[in-house]
Scaffold this motif. Structure first.
Motif, short mmCIF file in Angstrom:
data_model
loop_
_atom_site.label_atom_id
_atom_site.label_comp_id
_atom_site.label_asym_id
_atom_site.label_seq_id
_atom_site.Cartn_x
_atom_site.Cartn_y
_atom_site.Cartn_z
N SER A 1 -4.20 3.86 2.14
CA SER A 1 -5.21 2.82 1.88
C SER A 1 -6.20 3.30 0.83
N ASP A 2 -6.05 2.80 -0.39
CA ASP A 2 -6.94 3.17 -1.49
C ASP A 2 -6.91 4.67 -1.74
N TRP A 3 -5.69 5.22 -1.88
CA TRP A 3 -5.50 6.64 -2.20
C TRP A 3 -4.96 6.77 -3.62
N SER A 4 -5.44 7.75 -4.34
CA SER A 4 -4.86 8.18 -5.61
C SER A 4 -4.60 9.68 -5.56
N ARG A 5 -3.68 10.13 -6.40
CA ARG A 5 -3.27 11.55 -6.41
C ARG A 5 -2.95 12.01 -5.00
N ALA A 6 -2.02 11.26 -4.37
CA ALA A 6 -1.70 11.46 -2.97
C ALA A 6 -0.25 11.88 -2.80
N VAL A 7 0.04 12.61 -1.73
CA VAL A 7 1.39 13.08 -1.41
C VAL A 7 1.68 12.73 0.04
N ILE A 8 2.80 12.03 0.26
CA ILE A 8 3.27 11.70 1.61
C ILE A 8 4.70 12.21 1.69
N THR A 9 4.91 13.32 2.38
CA THR A 9 6.23 13.96 2.31
C THR A 9 6.58 14.62 3.64
N GLY A 10 7.89 14.60 3.95
CA GLY A 10 8.42 15.34 5.09
C GLY A 10 8.07 14.79 6.45
N ASN A 11 7.59 13.55 6.53
CA ASN A 11 7.21 12.98 7.81
C ASN A 11 8.42 12.34 8.51
N VAL A 12 8.45 12.40 9.82
CA VAL A 12 9.47 11.75 10.62
C VAL A 12 8.80 10.59 11.36
N ILE A 13 9.29 9.38 11.09
CA ILE A 13 8.67 8.16 11.62
C ILE A 13 9.71 7.38 12.39
N GLU A 14 9.38 7.02 13.63
CA GLU A 14 10.32 6.27 14.46
C GLU A 14 9.63 5.06 15.07
#
Length: 534
Positions: free
Chosen positions: A277-290
């Motif tokens: 939500s309103d992020w810049s220069r962001a990293v979303i990696t390696g998450n496990v979502i179920e």
């Protein structure tokens, strides 16, 4: 032994021997910048029946740089603790329980009585271990378990936060340099208000957000959430948080930077598992979502009226399974920019999105020059049947790259490229689509070296391996392999150029098995047949 290990050890020792016999106190004192005190030294009982508020207040009054030890036990508090700058709290083996409707956040660094602009509030804070129980089914007044605002350098590690009323486990409001590591979040009283974030990453916008003035729109920066678990508690009176992290509101010009959400496990979130939500220069990696109800990862500006333009977002290597529902328009990964607030520098790469119940496996909107590459999307099915959904949809995102993705078992189109002029569609492998392999309605597309098979499993009329429509101009289709399904249901043609389209170039494709149905040309100025195998 490092300081973290020392604090674990001393916490255990205190639980066995009592606060008066602080084993290792000299070593702890050397590790800390200030005094090391135990709540037991001030009379805390920790038996789950006594009110230990006074003892906690005296221990936390040790001042800046103090280390406060909370030994194993169950402690009831009727007031939250205000942390001075540099405070370390070690609570391994302890359970700290909210015991009054008036109790504020169990630990917090500011209140509404002081003005701390920017990041100038009490910082350098560490909270280690403990189960922090907000008893939200009993004390339903909205409050966070932990709240930090207008400060720098905060670490929350190894904490379990449970039974929260209609607020957040951790509030991060206008903070910089935060680490939330190896924590567990479970239990939100959703009878009061649903879909809250376990970790809210928000800006100093108003007292309605958090009573921590001034409301100068200071945003968060350099935030890491790693190794955490979000799950439903299974306890009567509680459901689950809507999201592991993010925000449900925003403000013009308030953009967070340097947020990293890495290697977390998120189970059964009641809304979007991760809200970017309103992020810049962001990293979303390696998450496990179920089994998130709406979407696995959702990217957008929450600024009302005038969305913020966002930049440089990497979504990579996440595993997302069974998210979405029959009523939602989102899916595995949803990136929703706006014409007045586009998202630039977006990369969605190497994610595995399986069993989506919703509109899309991956959706990208208003993200010019996006890179969507190497994702695997087996199974996207809306409303429990084949209907209008896509493995990957690209909307209003010109000059993007859609390469080397694999999709199968799609209850709609494999790929959908809409008003995204100048995009490269290359090296994708799409099998088992209810409708089209690729539905393209953009100018100057380059469609190269893709493989489409198992088309039109719905058996409806006018479906194609590659469909060029919506008056698209100057699309180049070369080197693709399009195969019949071999069943009773099949596409009408390998390549269909719809009326109004112009200047389509179809050459060097492997369309064997289609015969006269290789190309359906209803456009104008189409160049077809040169080098195509049919």
């Amino acid at each position: 032994m490092d300081r973290r290990g020392l604090l674990k050890a001393t916490g255990t020792a205190l639980g066995v021997l009592g606060g008066a016999q602080l084993i290792g106190a000299q070593s702890a004192q050397a590790a800390a910048a200030g005094p090391v005190v135990s709540v037991r030294d001030f009379g805390a009982v920790g038996d789950g029946s006594a009110d230990d508020t006074s003892a906690f207040q005296q221990a936390f009054a040790a001042g800046a740089g103090a280390t406060v030890l909370i030994p194993p036990g169950v402690y009831l508090l009727t007031k939250g603790m205000l942390l001075a700058a540099g405070t370390t709290v070690s609570a391994y083996g302890a359970r700290i329980v909210r015991n009054s409707a008036a109790c504020s956040a169990l630990v917090h660094n500011v209140n509404g009585n002081i003005q701390v602009p920017g990041y100038s509030g009490p910082g350098g804070l560490t909270v280690l271990g403990g189960t922090w129980d907000m008893a939200g089914a009993v004390y339903t007044r909205q409050t966070d378990a932990m709240a930090f605002a207008h400060a720098r350098d905060i670490l929350v590690r190894d904490c379990t936060i449970v039974n929260v009323p209609s607020a957040h486990a951790i509030e991060l409001n206008a903070v910089r340099g935060v680490r939330v590591v190896d924590c567990v979040f479970e239990g939100l009283n959703t009878a009061i208000e649903k879909d809250k974030e376990a970790v809210q990453i928000t800006s100093a916008t108003s007292a309605a957000n958090l009573p921590a003035p001034p409301y100068d729109n200071t945003s968060c920066a350099d935030v890491l959430i790693s190794g955490c678990t979000l799950r439903a508690t299974g306890t009567a009176g509680y459901d689950n948080f809507g999201s592991l992290c993010g925000d449900h509101g925003g403000a013009v010009g308030a953009v967070h930077s340097g947020v990293r959400v890495v290697d977390n496990r998120i189970e059964a979130a009641t809304a979007e598992a991760i809200r970017v939500s309103d992020w810049s220069r962001a990293v979303i990696t390696g998450n496990v979502i179920e089994s998130a109800r709406n979407a696995g990862i959702d990217v957008r500006s929450k600024s009302p009226g005038s969305p913020n333009a966002l930049a440089s977002i990497l979504i990579q290597g996440n595993t997302i399974d069974g998210v979405g529902n029959a009523d939602c328009l989102s899916g595995g990964i949803t990136v929703s920019g706006k014409a007045t607030g586009p998202i630039t520098g977006l990369v969605v790469s190497g994610n595995v999105v399986t069993g989506t119940q919703g509109e899309h496996g991956v959706y990208i909107g208003y993200a010019p020059q996006a890179v969507v590459s190497g994702n695997s999307i087996p199974g996207t099915l809306r409303n429990g049947k084949a209907s209008n959904c896509q493995a990957i949809q690209l909307d209003y995102s010109p000059n993007s790259v859609l390469t080397n993705n694999a999709a199968s078992g799609i209850g709609g189109d494999g790929l959908f490229v809409n008003f995204s002029d100048g995009t490269l569609v290359s090296g994708n492998r799409v099998a088992g689509c209810a409708t089209h392999g690729l539905m393209a309605s953009s100018n100057d597309l380059v469609v190269r070296n893709n493989l489409f098979s198992g088309l039109n499993t719905d058996g409806a009329a006018d479906k194609y391996g590659i469909r060029i429509g919506n008056n698209a101009k100057n699309v180049s289709i070369q080197g693709n392999l399009v195969r019949r399904s071999g069943g009773a249901a099949d596409a009408s043609a390998a390549v269909g150029v719809m009326a109004g389209s112009g200047g389509t170039w179809i050459t060097g494709n492997d369309l064997r098995g289609w015969g006269t149905a290789a190309v359906l040309d209803q456009g104008s100025g189409t160049v077809a047949g040169t080098g195509n195998l049919s």
